[in-house]
Scaffold this motif. Structure first.
Motif, PDB file in Angstrom:
ATOM      1  N   VAL A 128      43.943 105.255  49.341  1.00  0.00           N
ATOM      2  CA  VAL A 128      43.209 104.316  48.495  1.00  0.00           C
ATOM      3  C   VAL A 128      43.355 102.892  49.017  1.00  0.00           C
ATOM      4  N   LEU A 129      44.569 102.543  49.400  1.00  0.00           N
ATOM      5  CA  LEU A 129      44.836 101.163  49.813  1.00  0.00           C
ATOM      6  C   LEU A 129      44.093 100.792  51.083  1.00  0.00           C
ATOM      7  N   HIS A 130      44.007 101.736  52.024  1.00  0.00           N
ATOM      8  CA  HIS A 130      43.407 101.438  53.327  1.00  0.00           C
ATOM      9  C   HIS A 130      42.042 102.105  53.509  1.00  0.00           C
ATOM     10  N   SER A 131      41.538 102.765  52.475  1.00  0.00           N
ATOM     11  CA  SER A 131      40.231 103.435  52.544  1.00  0.00           C
ATOM     12  C   SER A 131      40.147 104.369  53.748  1.00  0.00           C
ATOM     13  N   GLU A 132      41.123 105.275  53.847  1.00  0.00           N
ATOM     14  CA  GLU A 132      41.170 106.204  54.970  1.00  0.00           C
ATOM     15  C   GLU A 132      41.327 107.621  54.451  1.00  0.00           C
ATOM     16  N   ASN A 133      41.146 108.593  55.346  1.00  0.00           N
ATOM     17  CA  ASN A 133      41.232 109.986  54.926  1.00  0.00           C
ATOM     18  C   ASN A 133      42.680 110.479  54.960  1.00  0.00           C
ATOM     19  N   THR A 134      42.847 111.741  54.575  1.00  0.00           N
ATOM     20  CA  THR A 134      44.191 112.315  54.469  1.00  0.00           C
ATOM     21  C   THR A 134      44.883 112.379  55.818  1.00  0.00           C
ATOM     22  N   ILE A 135      44.140 112.660  56.865  1.00  0.00           N
ATOM     23  CA  ILE A 135      44.737 112.779  58.196  1.00  0.00           C
ATOM     24  C   ILE A 135      45.331 111.448  58.636  1.00  0.00           C
ATOM     25  N   MET A 136      44.598 110.369  58.438  1.00  0.00           N
ATOM     26  CA  MET A 136      45.093 109.054  58.853  1.00  0.00           C
ATOM     27  C   MET A 136      46.302 108.625  58.026  1.00  0.00           C
ATOM     28  N   SER A 137      46.291 108.948  56.734  1.00  0.00           N
ATOM     29  CA  SER A 137      47.460 108.608  55.911  1.00  0.00           C
ATOM     30  C   SER A 137      48.678 109.417  56.338  1.00  0.00           C
ATOM     31  N   VAL A 173      60.715 118.623  56.362  1.00  0.00           N
ATOM     32  CA  VAL A 173      60.027 117.326  56.291  1.00  0.00           C
ATOM     33  C   VAL A 173      58.729 117.377  57.096  1.00  0.00           C
ATOM     34  N   LEU A 174      58.772 118.022  58.255  1.00  0.00           N
ATOM     35  CA  LEU A 174      57.562 118.172  59.059  1.00  0.00           C
ATOM     36  C   LEU A 174      56.491 118.949  58.291  1.00  0.00           C
ATOM     37  N   GLY A 175      56.914 119.994  57.582  1.00  0.00           N
ATOM     38  CA  GLY A 175      55.970 120.756  56.768  1.00  0.00           C
ATOM     39  C   GLY A 175      55.366 119.921  55.649  1.00  0.00           C
ATOM     40  N   GLU A 176      56.186 119.050  55.041  1.00  0.00           N
ATOM     41  CA  GLU A 176      55.681 118.157  53.987  1.00  0.00           C
ATOM     42  C   GLU A 176      54.601 117.232  54.535  1.00  0.00           C
ATOM     43  N   ILE A 177      54.843 116.669  55.726  1.00  0.00           N
ATOM     44  CA  ILE A 177      53.903 115.707  56.302  1.00  0.00           C
ATOM     45  C   ILE A 177      52.680 116.417  56.877  1.00  0.00           C
ATOM     46  N   ALA A 178      52.930 117.494  57.635  1.00  0.00           N
ATOM     47  CA  ALA A 178      51.823 118.200  58.276  1.00  0.00           C
ATOM     48  C   ALA A 178      50.963 118.949  57.272  1.00  0.00           C
ATOM     49  N   GLY A 179      51.538 119.339  56.141  1.00  0.00           N
ATOM     50  CA  GLY A 179      50.782 120.089  55.152  1.00  0.00           C
ATOM     51  C   GLY A 179      49.565 119.347  54.655  1.00  0.00           C
ATOM     52  N   ARG A 180      49.695 118.048  54.497  1.00  0.00           N
ATOM     53  CA  ARG A 180      48.565 117.251  54.023  1.00  0.00           C
ATOM     54  C   ARG A 180      47.437 117.245  55.058  1.00  0.00           C
ATOM     55  N   MET A 181      47.805 117.062  56.329  1.00  0.00           N
ATOM     56  CA  MET A 181      46.779 117.009  57.373  1.00  0.00           C
ATOM     57  C   MET A 181      46.125 118.374  57.581  1.00  0.00           C
ATOM     58  N   ILE A 182      46.928 119.439  57.551  1.00  0.00           N
ATOM     59  CA  ILE A 182      46.371 120.791  57.705  1.00  0.00           C
ATOM     60  C   ILE A 182      45.421 121.105  56.553  1.00  0.00           C
ATOM     61  N   THR A 183      45.828 120.745  55.346  1.00  0.00           N
ATOM     62  CA  THR A 183      44.977 120.991  54.183  1.00  0.00           C
ATOM     63  C   THR A 183      43.657 120.247  54.302  1.00  0.00           C
ATOM     64  N   CYS A 184      43.724 118.995  54.742  1.00  0.00           N
ATOM     65  CA  CYS A 184      42.502 118.201  54.885  1.00  0.00           C
ATOM     66  C   CYS A 184      41.540 118.846  55.876  1.00  0.00           C
ATOM     67  N   VAL A 185      42.046 119.297  57.020  1.00  0.00           N
ATOM     68  CA  VAL A 185      41.198 119.904  58.042  1.00  0.00           C
ATOM     69  C   VAL A 185      40.602 121.216  57.550  1.00  0.00           C
ATOM     70  N   VAL A 186      41.448 122.057  56.943  1.00  0.00           N
ATOM     71  CA  VAL A 186      40.990 123.375  56.499  1.00  0.00           C
ATOM     72  C   VAL A 186      39.931 123.242  55.412  1.00  0.00           C
ATOM     73  N   ILE A 187      40.162 122.383  54.430  1.00  0.00           N
ATOM     74  CA  ILE A 187      39.213 122.242  53.323  1.00  0.00           C
ATOM     75  C   ILE A 187      37.917 121.586  53.790  1.00  0.00           C
ATOM     76  N   THR A 188      38.027 120.649  54.737  1.00  0.00           N
ATOM     77  CA  THR A 188      36.833 119.954  55.214  1.00  0.00           C
ATOM     78  C   THR A 188      35.906 120.884  55.978  1.00  0.00           C
ATOM     79  N   TYR A 189      36.488 121.726  56.818  1.00  0.00           N
ATOM     80  CA  TYR A 189      35.663 122.554  57.696  1.00  0.00           C
ATOM     81  C   TYR A 189      35.553 124.009  57.242  1.00  0.00           C
ATOM     82  N   MET A 190      36.383 124.426  56.316  1.00  0.00           N
ATOM     83  CA  MET A 190      36.314 125.817  55.860  1.00  0.00           C
ATOM     84  C   MET A 190      36.342 125.878  54.335  1.00  0.00           C
TER      85      MET A 190
END
Length: 673
Positions: free
Chosen positions: A457-466, A299-316
């Protein structure tokens, strides 16, 4: 000779046998011990014939399993000629001594044992049959109450020192985290991959991996029974690591698709083989604790995967995501491989490879893979809009899948070693558990894969915040998992399955009413309820499936649980795609052109997270339309969760109270036999 009348016999802690009804024979007063471990447990003995010395000893393959014909090899009930007062029930994991006059005639033995940690695990069988050991030892069938069968995880647990269990568990936890990470990160990386290869349809980047994953997923348990856990577990890690590593260096889309297909074959065995090995290593009453670590990390991997992906794609770039997965896979391999020989405890007893290959059901394997590929391909192509549901291609693929399933049933009936023993359906608890697995994935996948994007979409926030919004869900999952695994020994499997799935269904239903007016506290409460439900039922579901399995069925049932949850998740993905590609555009068409222009509508359909530049009224209209489509998708998944909740009532009672001392006593008995 005296005749024994029906008697309800209790073995007390002093080892003496006590009859609760009248008997005309003094033989019942003989002391009785089971595994040299005196315990209070009911043993119902019924005999309709006289006692006389037996003439023939017959063993049965397996532990008194009526589905296997009598065979000299295996375990069963035997008479010790050196001691006229000793009957012995032997098994792979230990021996049981019944000190009493040697019975003959038709002896029916109905039991409710063993206690905690014993070499046999209780299997609740309510069918109308009986175990009858005749004077010639020829007839052995199932008892009508509860029959003990060998528990996976007893012998191996004795051979794996705790110092070696630690690195294995660390490797298992990292592997489950990797499985969750891979499931959540790759879909988010598809837009970035499409930017790198703009002439490639991202659908095939997704479909290639999916087909490989689901084709291999139901096969790992079966093949691990034939070739051993070690080659399948280490092989899946190696295949996934190589596919991910090379995929990160892909120079074109064709190479990336090939690498993802190869990686999918390995990813299919990551979680399922971990669960199977845990079923081998740890006894059923201790297993939920270790499953807690595995599912929590998943479950941690499911949740953290989104945030890790967002950081990696944004900066690399998207390529480091593949390298991270490969590095984690190699680390896990280095932790597990040095101790992997301990996993295959019976490796020396296995027949030669040539004999094992002859036992493989290759025809059934090909038919099963064909059914999975055609079904998923038809569903994906139709849901994505590539073909219409009524098109010749989709209808033809569905017909091919149906024909493959029919052929598979015929093949499995005659196979020497079938992929899925059809006798599994005779056990109602296993049927209920598999039904739950088939329906859980709809809500699970919809919540973890699509609700986070909905929050963006609902809160107009990025992947990390969601992703941060899901922290309360993770906390509730961990807390309730700990509560479940520490108290299930005192309660029952069914209690946590029913209560967990009730919270699960209610949590999905409440989430389906989220909109722009929902407060933050209310939203967190919905997440807490969903997390509590998954925490209650997820580790218990696998434990129950393994506990009600018999012998080699444990690996197959465990594999089927993972497969059906994943497969229903894939079908859920197709449903979400269908809704977001048909229902959402139709809702946008209903918005006045004064509020939403054609250009704004096209932007909403192609990149809804980029509507921040539009006027406030247009943004509000788009978000409202998207919210209604998401609510529809969530409401569709609620009935599936309700079906899982109702199926939980069909799981039979399974209590594990007071079995720890039994295990200790039995191990001492084994060393003296």
């Amino acid at each position: 000779m005296d005749e024994i009348l029906p008697a309800d016999v209790m073995i007390n802690r002093s080892g003496a046998i006590r009859a609760s009804s009248k008997t005309s024979s003094p033989h019942l007063q003989h002391p009785v011990t089971y595994n040299d471990a005196p315990e209070t447990r009911p043993v119902l003995v019924e005999s309709s014939t006289q006692l006389r010395p037996p003439s023939v000893t017959r063993h049965t393959g397996g532990d008194l399993d009526p589905r296997q014909p009598p065979s000299p090899a295996g375990s069963g009930v035997s008479y010790n000629p050196r001691d006229s007062n000793t009957w012995r029930s032997s098994s792979l994991a230990g021996r049981s001594h019944f000190r009493s006059p040697p019975p003959s005639g038709d002896l029916r033995l109905s039991t409710q044992f063993p206690e905690e940690g014993s070499s046999m695990q209780p299997w609740n069988d309510r069918r109308n049959s009986s175990m009858e050991v005749g004077g010639d030892g020829e007839r052995i069938t199932r008892s009508s109450v509860e029959i003990p069968i060998m528990a996976q995880g007893q012998i191996i647990n004795d051979k794996v020192p705790k110092a070696k269990q630690v690195p294995l568990m660390i490797g298992f936890v990292i592997t489950s985290f990797l499985a969750g990470l891979d499931a959540s990160s790759y879909p988010l990386a598809l837009p970035s991959i499409h930017n790198t290869y703009p002439n490639t349809d991202t659908l095939w980047l997704k479909v290639a991996y999916m087909l490989a994953f689901y084709s291999a997923c139901p096969l790992y348990g079966y093949y691990s029974n034939i070739f051993g856990r070690r080659p399948l577990l280490c092989g899946s890690l190696t295949i996934y690591a190589i596919g991910s590593l090379v995929g990160g260096f892909a120079v074109n889309a064709a190479m990336l698709i090939a690498c993802r297909t190869f990686a999918g074959l390995g990813a299919a065995g990551l979680l399922s083989m971990i669960l199977v090995v845990l079923g081998d290593i740890f006894p059923v009453q201790k297993r939920p604790v270790y499953l807690l670590f595995v599912f929590t990390s998943f479950v941690l991997g499911e949740i953290a995967g989104r945030m890790i992906t967002c950081v990696v794609i944004t900066y690399m770039d998207w390529r480091p995501l593949f390298w991270i997965s490969a590095i984690l896979a190699f680390i896990t391999f280095s932790l597990i491989f040095p101790f992997s020989k301990l996993i295959d405890h019976d490796h020396a007893e296995r027949p030669p490879t040539s004999e094992r290959l002859r036992a493989v059901d290759f025809l059934g394997t090909a038919t099963l893979v064909g059914a999975i590929v055609t079904f998923l391909l038809a569903t994906t192509l139709a849901a994505s809009g590539t073909f219409q549901w009524s098109s010749v291609a989709v209808v033809g693929l569905y017909h091919a899948a149906a024909i493959s399933v029919a052929l598979l049933l015929l093949i499995e009936k005659t196979a020497t070693k079938p992929l899925v023993p059809l006798q599994i359906v005779e056990e109602r608890s296993l049927v209920a558990i598999l039904v739950m697995s088939m329906t859980i994935g709809f809500g699970w996948n919809g919540f973890f894969e699509h609700v986070p994007f909905f929050m963006q979409v609902l809160h107009s926030e990025n992947t990390i915040m969601s992703g941060i919004r899901f922290i309360p869900l993770f906390v509730a999952n961990v807390v309730c998992s700990i509560l479940a695994v520490t108290t299930v020994r005192r309660l029952d499997f069914r209690f946590y399955l029913v209560s967990g799935l009730a919270l699960f269904a209610i949590g999905i239903g409440l989430t389906s009413i989220l909109d722009q007016s929902t407060g933050f506290g209310q939203e967190i409460a919905f997440y807490l309820e969903f997390g509590a439900g998954t925490g209650f039922f997820l580790p218990i579901l696998v434990t129950a499936g393994q506990a009600f399995s018999r012998g080699e069925e444990m690996a197959i049932v465990t594999n089927l649980i993972v497969f059906f949850i994943s497969l229903s998740g894939a079908i859920s993905d197709a449903m979400w795609d269908q809704i977001l590609t048909t229902d959402f555009p139709s809702r946008l068409d209903q918005i006045s052109t004064d509020i939403l222009s054609a250009t704004s509508k096209q932007l909403a359909l192609t990149s809804i997270t980029s509507i921040g530049t539009l006027p406030a009224t247009a943004q509000s209209a788009i978000v409202s339309a998207f919210t209604e489509s998401v609510q529809l998708a969530l409401r569709i998944t609620v009935p599936f969760a309700v079906v899982a909740f109702l199926a939980a009532f069909w799981v039979e009672s399974f209590h594990m109270v007071g079995r720890a001392q039994m295990y200790i006593n039995q191990r001492a008995a084994q060393s003296t036999v």
